[in-house]
Design an enzyme around this catalytic site. Sequence first.
Site, PDB file in Angstrom:
ATOM      1  N   LYS A 262      44.951  41.920  35.799  1.00 18.51           N
ATOM      2  CA  LYS A 262      44.658  40.820  34.874  1.00 18.51           C
ATOM      3  C   LYS A 262      43.989  41.359  33.606  1.00 18.51           C
ATOM      4  O   LYS A 262      44.339  40.977  32.487  1.00 18.51           O
ATOM      5  CB  LYS A 262      43.764  39.776  35.568  1.00 18.51           C
ATOM      6  CG  LYS A 262      44.542  38.954  36.582  1.00 18.51           C
ATOM      7  CD  LYS A 262      43.660  38.118  37.507  1.00 18.51           C
ATOM      8  CE  LYS A 262      44.546  37.486  38.576  1.00 18.51           C
ATOM      9  NZ  LYS A 262      43.809  36.783  39.628  1.00 18.51           N
TER      10      LYS A 262
ATOM     11  N   GLN B  73      37.643  35.597  41.188  1.00 15.46           N
ATOM     12  CA  GLN B  73      38.699  36.078  42.075  1.00 15.46           C
ATOM     13  C   GLN B  73      38.402  35.686  43.527  1.00 15.46           C
ATOM     14  O   GLN B  73      37.317  35.970  44.027  1.00 15.46           O
ATOM     15  CB  GLN B  73      38.819  37.610  41.936  1.00 15.46           C
ATOM     16  CG  GLN B  73      39.956  38.204  42.730  1.00 15.46           C
ATOM     17  CD  GLN B  73      41.335  37.784  42.204  1.00 15.46           C
ATOM     18  OE1 GLN B  73      41.587  37.786  41.003  1.00 15.46           O
ATOM     19  NE2 GLN B  73      42.227  37.408  43.116  1.00 15.46           N
TER      20      GLN B  73
ATOM     21  N   ASP C 158      42.417  28.848  35.906  1.00 18.61           N
ATOM     22  CA  ASP C 158      43.135  28.978  37.180  1.00 18.61           C
ATOM     23  C   ASP C 158      43.721  27.630  37.618  1.00 18.61           C
ATOM     24  O   ASP C 158      44.566  27.586  38.506  1.00 18.61           O
ATOM     25  CB  ASP C 158      42.151  29.453  38.274  1.00 18.61           C
ATOM     26  CG  ASP C 158      42.507  30.819  38.810  1.00 18.61           C
ATOM     27  OD1 ASP C 158      43.631  31.296  38.554  1.00 18.61           O
ATOM     28  OD2 ASP C 158      41.663  31.416  39.499  1.00 18.61           O
TER      29      ASP C 158
END
Length: 285
Positions: A53, A97, A120
Amino acid sequence: MTARIIDGKAISAKRREQIAARVAEMVAKGKRPGLVVVIVGEDPASQVYVRNKVKACAETGIYSEKIEMPETTTQEELLAVVHELNGRDDIDGILVQFPLPGHLDEDAVIEAIVPEKDVDGFHPESIGRLVVGKDTFVSCTPAGVMVLLEESGVDLSGKEVCVVGRSNNVGKPAALLCLAQNATVTMCHSRTRDLPGHVGAADVVIAAVGRPEMIKGDWIKEGAVVIDIGINRLDDGRLVGDVEFETAKQRASAITPVPGGVGPMTIAMLLENTVMSAARSAGLE
Ligand code: NDP
């Protein structure tokens, strides 16, 4: 029939080029999009995802920061970091995460992120907006599935779509997105009685289960489109999807491979969500 292969790598590369161009325009106007990725603990798979990422941000001109916290981090310490990031003007997207170490509450962390920076698309507000058809951040993997379908020229209107898997971050948003495109959606899960029957009736099958090749190729309707989100590593090291690829390919009109299908889209959509957030905060929409 042998299916056309939907090339997620190529579609993702094209999307990333477009994102880089958009970022350059924004930077010229004085706004550089910024993403922070927070990782707690040493999970090796998570370390790889986070590295990818951060690298993708660098390649598209997005500012990024990685915050690494030890396995022993407390809920309070993690929430304090999220609250600080919520208040930073240079940060447009916050991604924590998952999975988090078992003693931490993932739901509380998701809800602590301000919805404006929820790139997200996991926040209940983001999901609620998706349900009622309002503009929102959409969870990156299902958002990537929609791009693959669009780029492959698949019109969902009036089609029978079967989504297998109903997780909050993958299966459910995928079903909602297809519904928003006027598909007739069937959602299957572990209690579904006749999975082969539902899969076999579908014009488009979207698999998000996490069980290697559990959807058999001979279940697939002749000419159907197959999108395989599953990523499963076998004992011999090979990666396979949730669909039995070789046999499904003989019946489908188009199919995503694993790897190289849905996987590459997820990060592209994260970048896109970050750019969208930055554009909103800077009034550059
Ligand atoms: P979850 O484990 O959260 O959800 C799995 C779903 O599959 C559940 O809804 C479960 O049903 C359903 N299921 C389990 N067994 C069966 C069965 N025998 N028949 C029908 N349905 C079943 O997984 P995720 O949604 O997070 O992920 C799904 C897959 O997608 C995984 O392989 C994951 O690695 C992959 N993935 C890939 C990404 C990418 O970037 N390409 C990103 C995210 C995920 P129930 O609700 O009844 O338990």
